[in-house]
Motif scaffolding. Structure first.
Motif, mmCIF file in Angstrom:
data_model
loop_
_atom_site.group_PDB
_atom_site.id
_atom_site.type_symbol
_atom_site.label_atom_id
_atom_site.label_comp_id
_atom_site.label_asym_id
_atom_site.label_seq_id
_atom_site.Cartn_x
_atom_site.Cartn_y
_atom_site.Cartn_z
ATOM 1 N N PHE A 8 -1.350 2.898 5.308
ATOM 2 C CA PHE A 8 -1.003 1.642 4.637
ATOM 3 C C PHE A 8 -2.199 1.064 3.889
ATOM 4 N N ALA A 9 -3.396 1.194 4.456
ATOM 5 C CA ALA A 9 -4.597 0.691 3.770
ATOM 6 C C ALA A 9 -4.772 1.408 2.428
ATOM 7 N N ARG A 10 -4.560 2.714 2.431
ATOM 8 C CA ARG A 10 -4.693 3.492 1.193
ATOM 9 C C ARG A 10 -3.625 3.076 0.177
ATOM 10 N N LEU A 11 -2.381 2.913 0.646
ATOM 11 C CA LEU A 11 -1.304 2.513 -0.264
ATOM 12 C C LEU A 11 -1.545 1.117 -0.835
ATOM 13 N N MET A 12 -2.071 0.221 0.002
ATOM 14 C CA MET A 12 -2.349 -1.141 -0.485
ATOM 15 C C MET A 12 -3.367 -1.104 -1.618
ATOM 16 N N GLN A 13 -4.376 -0.249 -1.471
ATOM 17 C CA GLN A 13 -5.383 -0.125 -2.529
ATOM 18 C C GLN A 13 -4.796 0.510 -3.779
ATOM 19 N N GLN A 14 -4.115 1.641 -3.593
ATOM 20 C CA GLN A 14 -3.573 2.392 -4.732
ATOM 21 C C GLN A 14 -2.571 1.571 -5.540
ATOM 22 N N HIS A 15 -1.736 0.804 -4.842
ATOM 23 C CA HIS A 15 -0.626 0.121 -5.509
ATOM 24 C C HIS A 15 -0.864 -1.378 -5.650
ATOM 25 N N HIS A 16 -2.073 -1.811 -5.300
ATOM 26 C CA HIS A 16 -2.463 -3.219 -5.439
ATOM 27 C C HIS A 16 -1.497 -4.161 -4.727
ATOM 28 N N TRP A 17 -1.076 -3.739 -3.524
ATOM 29 C CA TRP A 17 -0.214 -4.594 -2.712
ATOM 30 C C TRP A 17 -1.049 -5.732 -2.154
ATOM 31 N N THR A 18 -0.541 -6.948 -2.280
ATOM 32 C CA THR A 18 -1.287 -8.108 -1.797
ATOM 33 C C THR A 18 -0.637 -8.739 -0.579
ATOM 34 N N GLU A 19 0.502 -8.210 -0.153
ATOM 35 C CA GLU A 19 1.222 -8.819 0.973
ATOM 36 C C GLU A 19 0.649 -8.343 2.301
ATOM 37 N N GLN A 20 -0.599 -8.753 2.586
ATOM 38 C CA GLN A 20 -1.258 -8.342 3.822
ATOM 39 C C GLN A 20 -0.446 -8.755 5.049
ATOM 40 N N GLY A 21 0.141 -9.946 5.022
ATOM 41 C CA GLY A 21 0.948 -10.403 6.149
ATOM 42 C C GLY A 21 2.150 -9.514 6.379
ATOM 43 N N LYS A 22 2.784 -9.118 5.288
ATOM 44 C CA LYS A 22 3.959 -8.238 5.380
ATOM 45 C C LYS A 22 3.550 -6.883 5.955
ATOM 46 N N VAL A 23 2.455 -6.345 5.463
ATOM 47 C CA VAL A 23 1.981 -5.043 5.952
ATOM 48 C C VAL A 23 1.579 -5.147 7.418
ATOM 49 N N ASN A 24 0.910 -6.224 7.792
ATOM 50 C CA ASN A 24 0.528 -6.404 9.199
ATOM 51 C C ASN A 24 1.748 -6.457 10.107
ATOM 52 N N SER A 25 2.807 -7.133 9.668
ATOM 53 C CA SER A 25 3.999 -7.208 10.512
ATOM 54 C C SER A 25 4.680 -5.843 10.604
#
Length: 69
Positions: A8-25
């Protein structure tokens, strides 16, 4: 073998996902299901994907990435 956290950390970087709360849940949910690696996530995907608080776009990216594994 990649952990779901690194995946998920890699995908967040690659796709510029900013929903850290959503990913954490999502990560919390996966931990409760004892899904700790991407291989297990891929095996369990059909069972868990409807329970994950992700947008359709995020689910599509996850499916594409897991398809490469």
């Amino acid at each position: 073998m990649d952990s779901v956290e690194r995946f998920f950390a890699r995908l967040m970087q690659q796709h510029h996902w900013t929903e850290q709360g959503k990913v954490n849940s999502v990560l919390d949910h996966l931990r409760r299901q004892e899904i700790n690696t991407v291989v297990v996530l891929k095996e369990m995907w059909e069972e868990v994907k409807s329970d994950l608080p992700l947008s359709m776009g995020m689910k599509k990216v996850l499916e594409q990435e897991m398809g490469r594994i």
